[in-house]
Design an enzyme around this catalytic site. Sequence first.
Site, PDB file in Angstrom:
ATOM      1  N   GLU A   1      -5.437  -5.216  10.343  1.00 36.69           N
ATOM      2  CA  GLU A   1      -4.003  -3.817  10.683  1.00 36.69           C
ATOM      3  C   GLU A   1      -4.752  -3.214  11.861  1.00 36.69           C
ATOM      4  O   GLU A   1      -5.552  -2.513  12.616  1.00 36.69           O
ATOM      5  CB  GLU A   1      -4.450  -3.014  10.042  1.00 36.69           C
ATOM      6  CG  GLU A   1      -3.690  -3.609   8.474  1.00 36.69           C
ATOM      7  CD  GLU A   1      -3.091  -2.550   7.511  1.00 36.69           C
ATOM      8  OE1 GLU A   1      -1.566  -3.148   6.852  1.00 36.69           O
ATOM      9  OE2 GLU A   1      -3.708  -1.356   6.578  1.00 36.69           O
TER      10      GLU A   1
ATOM     11  N   HIS B   1      -9.344   1.626   5.074  1.00 36.86           N
ATOM     12  CA  HIS B   1      -8.305   1.421   5.401  1.00 36.86           C
ATOM     13  C   HIS B   1      -8.269   2.905   6.681  1.00 36.86           C
ATOM     14  O   HIS B   1      -9.280   3.351   7.023  1.00 36.86           O
ATOM     15  CB  HIS B   1      -6.911   2.065   4.493  1.00 36.86           C
ATOM     16  CG  HIS B   1      -5.514   2.111   5.605  1.00 36.86           C
ATOM     17  ND1 HIS B   1      -4.756   3.225   6.274  1.00 36.86           N
ATOM     18  CD2 HIS B   1      -4.738   0.710   5.265  1.00 36.86           C
ATOM     19  CE1 HIS B   1      -3.707   2.381   6.581  1.00 36.86           C
ATOM     20  NE2 HIS B   1      -3.529   1.507   5.288  1.00 36.86           N
TER      21      HIS B   1
ATOM     22  N   SER C   1       3.938  -2.410  10.085  1.00 38.59           N
ATOM     23  CA  SER C   1       5.118  -2.210  10.195  1.00 38.59           C
ATOM     24  C   SER C   1       5.399  -3.833   9.681  1.00 38.59           C
ATOM     25  O   SER C   1       6.877  -4.191  10.659  1.00 38.59           O
ATOM     26  CB  SER C   1       5.296  -1.864  11.329  1.00 38.59           C
ATOM     27  OG  SER C   1       4.713  -0.420  12.053  1.00 38.59           O
TER      28      SER C   1
ATOM     29  N   ASN D   1       1.164  -1.319  -0.492  1.00 40.91           N
ATOM     30  CA  ASN D   1      -0.418   0.129  -0.061  1.00 40.91           C
ATOM     31  C   ASN D   1       1.126   1.237   0.440  1.00 40.91           C
ATOM     32  O   ASN D   1       1.366   1.113   0.547  1.00 40.91           O
ATOM     33  CB  ASN D   1      -0.634   0.096   1.063  1.00 40.91           C
ATOM     34  CG  ASN D   1      -1.853   0.965   1.431  1.00 40.91           C
ATOM     35  OD1 ASN D   1      -1.574   1.427   0.456  1.00 40.91           O
ATOM     36  ND2 ASN D   1      -2.726   1.145   2.609  1.00 40.91           N
ATOM     37  N   TRP D   2       1.069   1.850  -1.360  1.00 41.56           N
ATOM     38  CA  TRP D   2       2.063   3.140  -1.378  1.00 41.56           C
ATOM     39  C   TRP D   2       0.975   4.298  -0.725  1.00 41.56           C
ATOM     40  O   TRP D   2       2.236   5.152  -0.464  1.00 41.56           O
ATOM     41  CB  TRP D   2       2.148   3.832  -2.462  1.00 41.56           C
ATOM     42  CG  TRP D   2       3.296   1.733  -3.715  1.00 41.56           C
ATOM     43  CD1 TRP D   2       4.064   1.022  -2.602  1.00 41.56           C
ATOM     44  CD2 TRP D   2       3.580   2.522  -4.572  1.00 41.56           C
ATOM     45  NE1 TRP D   2       4.786   0.568  -3.868  1.00 41.56           N
ATOM     46  CE2 TRP D   2       4.367   1.210  -5.187  1.00 41.56           C
ATOM     47  CE3 TRP D   2       2.780   3.023  -5.622  1.00 41.56           C
ATOM     48  CZ2 TRP D   2       5.279   1.304  -6.432  1.00 41.56           C
ATOM     49  CZ3 TRP D   2       3.571   3.563  -7.231  1.00 41.56           C
ATOM     50  CH2 TRP D   2       4.753   2.743  -7.124  1.00 41.56           C
ATOM     51  N   LYS D   3       0.516   3.975  -0.417  1.00 40.05           N
ATOM     52  CA  LYS D   3      -0.632   5.601   0.467  1.00 40.05           C
ATOM     53  C   LYS D   3      -0.393   6.860  -0.712  1.00 40.05           C
ATOM     54  O   LYS D   3      -0.013   6.619  -2.140  1.00 40.05           O
ATOM     55  CB  LYS D   3       0.248   5.750   1.747  1.00 40.05           C
ATOM     56  CG  LYS D   3       0.273   4.161   2.535  1.00 40.05           C
ATOM     57  CD  LYS D   3       0.209   4.789   4.348  1.00 40.05           C
ATOM     58  CE  LYS D   3       0.020   3.018   5.058  1.00 40.05           C
ATOM     59  NZ  LYS D   3       0.019   2.850   6.403  1.00 40.05           N
TER      60      LYS D   3
ATOM     61  N   GLY E   1       3.402  -0.823   3.492  1.00 41.98           N
ATOM     62  CA  GLY E   1       2.959   0.372   3.501  1.00 41.98           C
ATOM     63  C   GLY E   1       4.445   0.997   3.380  1.00 41.98           C
ATOM     64  O   GLY E   1       5.425  -0.073   2.482  1.00 41.98           O
ATOM     65  N   GLY E   2       4.507   1.867   3.785  1.00 40.40           N
ATOM     66  CA  GLY E   2       6.266   1.803   3.994  1.00 40.40           C
ATOM     67  C   GLY E   2       7.755   0.329   3.556  1.00 40.40           C
ATOM     68  O   GLY E   2       8.084   1.403   2.763  1.00 40.40           O
TER      69      GLY E   2
ATOM     70  N   GLU F   1      -6.995   4.890   7.701  1.00 42.87           N
ATOM     71  CA  GLU F   1      -6.586   6.663   7.466  1.00 42.87           C
ATOM     72  C   GLU F   1      -8.032   6.824   6.958  1.00 42.87           C
ATOM     73  O   GLU F   1      -7.668   8.021   6.827  1.00 42.87           O
ATOM     74  CB  GLU F   1      -5.493   6.425   6.564  1.00 42.87           C
ATOM     75  CG  GLU F   1      -4.053   6.229   7.593  1.00 42.87           C
ATOM     76  CD  GLU F   1      -2.350   5.529   6.926  1.00 42.87           C
ATOM     77  OE1 GLU F   1      -2.720   6.040   6.072  1.00 42.87           O
ATOM     78  OE2 GLU F   1      -1.824   4.759   7.583  1.00 42.87           O
TER      79      GLU F   1
ATOM     80  N   GLY G   1       2.904   2.396  10.733  1.00 39.11           N
ATOM     81  CA  GLY G   1       3.805   3.472  10.677  1.00 39.11           C
ATOM     82  C   GLY G   1       4.370   3.583  12.089  1.00 39.11           C
ATOM     83  O   GLY G   1       5.426   4.532  11.971  1.00 39.11           O
TER      84      GLY G   1
HETATM   85  P1  13P Z   1       2.678   0.317   7.484  1.00 38.58           P
HETATM   86  O1  13P Z   1       4.017  -0.539   7.086  1.00 38.58           O
HETATM   87  O2  13P Z   1       4.338   1.430   7.215  1.00 38.58           O
HETATM   88  O3  13P Z   1       3.257   0.255   9.200  1.00 38.58           O
HETATM   89  O4  13P Z   1       1.665   0.131   6.525  1.00 38.58           O
HETATM   90  C1  13P Z   1       0.627  -0.527   7.054  1.00 38.58           C
HETATM   91  C2  13P Z   1      -0.563  -0.358   6.662  1.00 38.58           C
HETATM   92  O5  13P Z   1      -1.046   0.805   6.420  1.00 38.58           O
HETATM   93  C3  13P Z   1      -0.547  -0.910   5.311  1.00 38.58           C
HETATM   94  O6  13P Z   1      -1.914  -0.412   4.590  1.00 38.58           O
END
Ligand code: 13P
Length: 256
Positions: free
Chosen positions: A171, A99, A217, A13-15, A238-239, A101, A177
């Site tokens: 999640e 998600h 994470s 997930n590149w956000k 994500g990251g 967020e 994050g």
């Molecule tokens: P991180 O891997 O950056 O913690 O993000 C997880 C996430 O929100 C994937 O959708």
Amino acid sequence: MKKESRKVIIAGNWKMNMTPSAAKSAIAETAALVAGKNGCEVVLCVPFVDIAVAVEAAKGTNVKIGAQNVHFEKKGAFTGEISADMLLESGVEYVIVGHSERRQYFGETDETVNKRTRAALDAGLKVILCLGEVLEERQAGITEEIVSMQTKLDLAGIPAEQMKDVIIAYEPVWAIGTGLTATPDQAEEVCAIIRRVVCGLYNNDVAEALTIQYGGSMNDANAAELLAKLDVDGGLIGGASLVPEKFAKIVDAAQA
Ligand code: 13P
């Protein structure tokens, strides 16, 4: 059905990262690193404006492209929104819905998550449905109640036949994050709860066939032990998905 017969899916997930030119090279790099790694499905969920270049760059590779949100109406006066048909025609196969967020910053509720999920499935997209508890809920000991409720509300009205196109991503919001990963046992416990709830809503076959990912994470150092758990069938990353070498190592960890 055994864990081994479920589809393992590693999704990035590149956000809100990567311009189209950056996306083009990141997809090419990632695709080269994961070539022939057919032990899992590899998906990158990119920003809307990156979809065209991402689909082009992923052609002929084993990387599938996903989006990060979808509107629930088919079309109309919804300024700034994107429909499922638009995504499908653009070559998108997967879409992330719900998600944390979006729930936290954009007023997403279980009701709108459910509507988006239904619209995406009806259009023929595969949905990565995200849910999970916040820190206060975990500390209050109500994680099971929260994820059970989210699972039931988010899947309301979705027939068993469509569940083959649903992936649930557990999640925990406190792990996203933050560098604070759930322990493998914590991830397993909640993924197993989700599978039990799905079994109650549908039947054992649907529950056993369901891919349940862990997200929060996850990285190249902790992926293997999380993915080794019985009810953890993949990851939503994500990251670490922004760095092709790290993401490819997670894909490697899923090959076992
Ligand atoms: P991180 O891997 O950056 O913690 O993000 C997880 C996430 O929100 C994937 O959708």
